[in-house]
Design an enzyme around this catalytic site. Structure first.
Site, PDB file in Angstrom:
ATOM      1  N   GLU A   1       0.796  -1.239   0.000  1.00  0.00           N
ATOM      2  CA  GLU A   1       0.000   0.000   0.000  1.00  0.00           C
ATOM      3  C   GLU A   1       0.827   1.286   0.000  1.00  0.00           C
ATOM      4  O   GLU A   1       0.659   2.166   0.840  1.00  0.00           O
ATOM      5  CB  GLU A   1      -0.964  -0.028   1.202  1.00  0.00           C
TER       6      GLU A   1
ATOM      7  N   GLU B   1      -5.949 -11.021  -1.257  1.00  0.00           N
ATOM      8  CA  GLU B   1      -6.730 -10.866  -0.010  1.00  0.00           C
ATOM      9  C   GLU B   1      -8.222 -10.857  -0.350  1.00  0.00           C
ATOM     10  O   GLU B   1      -8.962  -9.954   0.038  1.00  0.00           O
ATOM     11  CB  GLU B   1      -6.341  -9.568   0.711  1.00  0.00           C
TER      12      GLU B   1
END
Ligand code: G3I
Length: 354
Positions: free
Chosen positions: A139, A244
Site C-alpha cells: 500500500e 486478499e
C-alpha cells in the site's frame, strides 16, 4: 474424505493457479482445527493475517519475537503448502519507535534506513527457503496514483520501496517478491504500480509480481474493471495475484471501497442488517459474484495465485471494518464452517474451466 461431501477446490484446480487463505493467530496456534481441516482439503497456499507484521515480530529495536511466526512456517511445511510472508514493509502495524529519532533528535533518514535494513534482512533471512514469497511492500500509493505520504515516504522518499526489495532479495535470493495493494482496478493507482515494477526492473531490482488485494463488494468494482486490472498487471509484472479476496455483501459508503484502515464508520442498526444470517436472495447474489470473478481468474493465465482473506465468516476482518462489530458474510464458509452457495459457485466456475 468419509462423511465430507465437499469437492476439494484445489483438486479441481489442479495446477492452474495456487489457491489459499489467510490464517489468524488462533488458527496458526492450532486452536481452530475445523479451519485447518478446510485449509488442508481445499488450499495449497497460506498467508498470515497478522503475525508476520512488524509490530508482532519486531516490537522493540533489539527484540524480535518469532515464536508465532515459526509456528506458521512450520504449519505450512507440515501440510506441504506454498508459504507466503505478509508483510515486510507497511505503514500500519508498525511500532512508533521505528519512526522516532534518537532521544531529543528528529528522525535521521539514515537511521530509518538502517532500521529497515535490519528488519527486512532479519525476518526474510530467518525464513530463507521456507517462506516461498514475500509481500515486500504494502500500500505505497493513494487511489489517485500519488505516493502515500507514509512515514517511510516522508523520510526516505520513493527509494524506500527499492531498498526494501533489495534487502529482501539479499536475505533470500530464491524468494518471490511482490508489491501488494488494494483498489488496483482504479486506473491511476494501477498505473502507479505498473510504473513501480517497470522502474525497479530497469534498475535490476528483483520483483516477481503484483498482488491486487481484492477487497470487493457485490457490484463494485465492475467486472470489466477487475478484468482490465488483471490484463494490465499481467502485462507489466508477469505474475498477478489476488492476495486478499473477499466480497462484502453489507451496505458500505462508496468512498470506503478498498481497505483504507484510517477510515471508519460507527455501528448503527441499519448498517448491520444481517446479524441473524444472510437472506437467500443475497446468498445467491454473492454466489453469482464469486462465479463471475472466478470465471475471470481461470480465463487469464497470468493469475498465479488467489488467496481468501480469512477462512470462514466467523474470522473475517470485515466483522470489524469499516464498521466495528458487524456480522459479515463475505467468504465461502459460514460461521459454522458450512459451505455456502458461493462455495458451489466457485466449484462450478473452476469445473467449467477444466
Ligand atoms: O493484537 C491485539 C490484541 O492484543 C487486542 O486485544 C485486540 C483488541 O482489539 O486487538 C488486537 O489487534 C488487532 C489485530 O488485527 C490482531 O487481531 C487490531 O486491533 C486490528 O486492527 C488488526 O486488524 C488487522 C488489520 O489488517 C490492521 O492491521 C486485521 O486483522 C487484518 O485482517 C488486516 O489485514 C490487512 C492486510 O494486512 C493488508 N491489506 C488490508 C487488510 C485488511 O485490512
Amino acid at each position: 474424505m468419509k462423511g465430507y461431501p465437499q469437492p476439494s477446490l484445489r483438486e479441481i484446480l489442479k495446477e492452474r493457479f495456487l489457491l489459499g487463505a489467510a490464517l489468524n493467530d488462533a488458527q496458526i496456534a492450532g486452536q481452530d482445527p475445523a479451519a485447518l481441516e478446510i485449509i488442508r482439503r481445499h488450499f495449497n497456499t497460506i498467508s498470515p493475517e497478522n503475525l508476520l507484521k512488524w509490530d508482532v515480530v519486531h516490537p522493540e529495536p533489539d527484540r524480535f519475537e518469532f515464536a508465532a511466526a515459526d509456528q506458521y512456517v512450520a504449519l505450512g511445511a507440515k501440510y506441504g503448502l506454498f508459504v507466503v510472508g505478509h508483510v515486510l514493509v507497511w505503514h500500519q502495524q508498525t511500532p512508533s519507535w521505528v519512526f522516532e529519532g534518537a532521544p531529543g533528535a528528529t528522525l535521521d533518514p539514515k537511521l530509518l534506513l538502517s532500521r529497515l535494513r535490519v528488519h527486512v534482512r532479519t525476518v526474510a533471512a530467518r525464513y530463507r527457503g521456507r517462506v516461498q514469497a514475500w509481500d515486500v511492500v504494502n500500500e505505497a500509493f493513494e487511489d489517485d496514483g500519488s505516493w502515500r505520504k507514509t512515514p517511510w515516504y516522508v523520510a526516505l522518499g520513493e527509494d524506500y520501496v527499492a531498498r526494501a526489495f533489495e534487502f529482501a532479495h539479499e536475505a533470500d535470493p530464491e524468494a518471490h517478491l511482490y508489491y501488494n495493494d488494494y483498489n488496483l482496478w482504479k486506473t491511476p493507482k494501477r498505473e502507479a504500480a505498473v510504473r513501480l515494477v517497470t522502474s525497479l526492473r530497469e534498475r535490476g531490482i528483483r520483483i516477481d509480481g503484483i498482488g491486487e488485494q481484492g477487497h470487493w463488494l457485490l457490484d463494485d468494482p465492475p467486472l470489466e474493471d477487475i478484468e482490465a486490472a488483471i490484463v494490465d498487471l499481467a502485462n507489466a509484472a508477469r505474475q498477478v495475484m489476488i492476495t486478499e479476496l473477499d466480497v462484502d455483501p453489507l451496505p458500505r459508503p462508496e468512498e470506503l471501497i478498498g481497505a483504507d484502515l484510517s477510515k471508519r464508520v460507527e455501528l448503527a442498526p441499519q448498517l448491520d442488517p444481517y446479524a441473524d444470517g444472510l437472506p437467500e436472495a443475497l446468498q445467491q447474489r454473492l454466489a453469482q459474484r464469486y462465479r463471475d470473478i472466478f470465471s475471470l481468474f481461470v480465463k487469464h493465465r497470468a493469475v498465479s495465485r488467489v488467496t481468501f482473506w480469512g477462512v470462514t465468516d466467523a474470522d473475517t476482518w470485515l466483522n470489524n471494518w469499516p464498521v466495528p462489530g458487524r456480522t459479515n458474510h463475505p467468504l465461502l464458509w459460514d460461521r459454522q464452517g458450512r459451505p455456502k452457495p458461493a462455495f458451489n459457485a466457485v466449484v462450478e466456475a473452476l469445473r467449467r474451466a477444466q
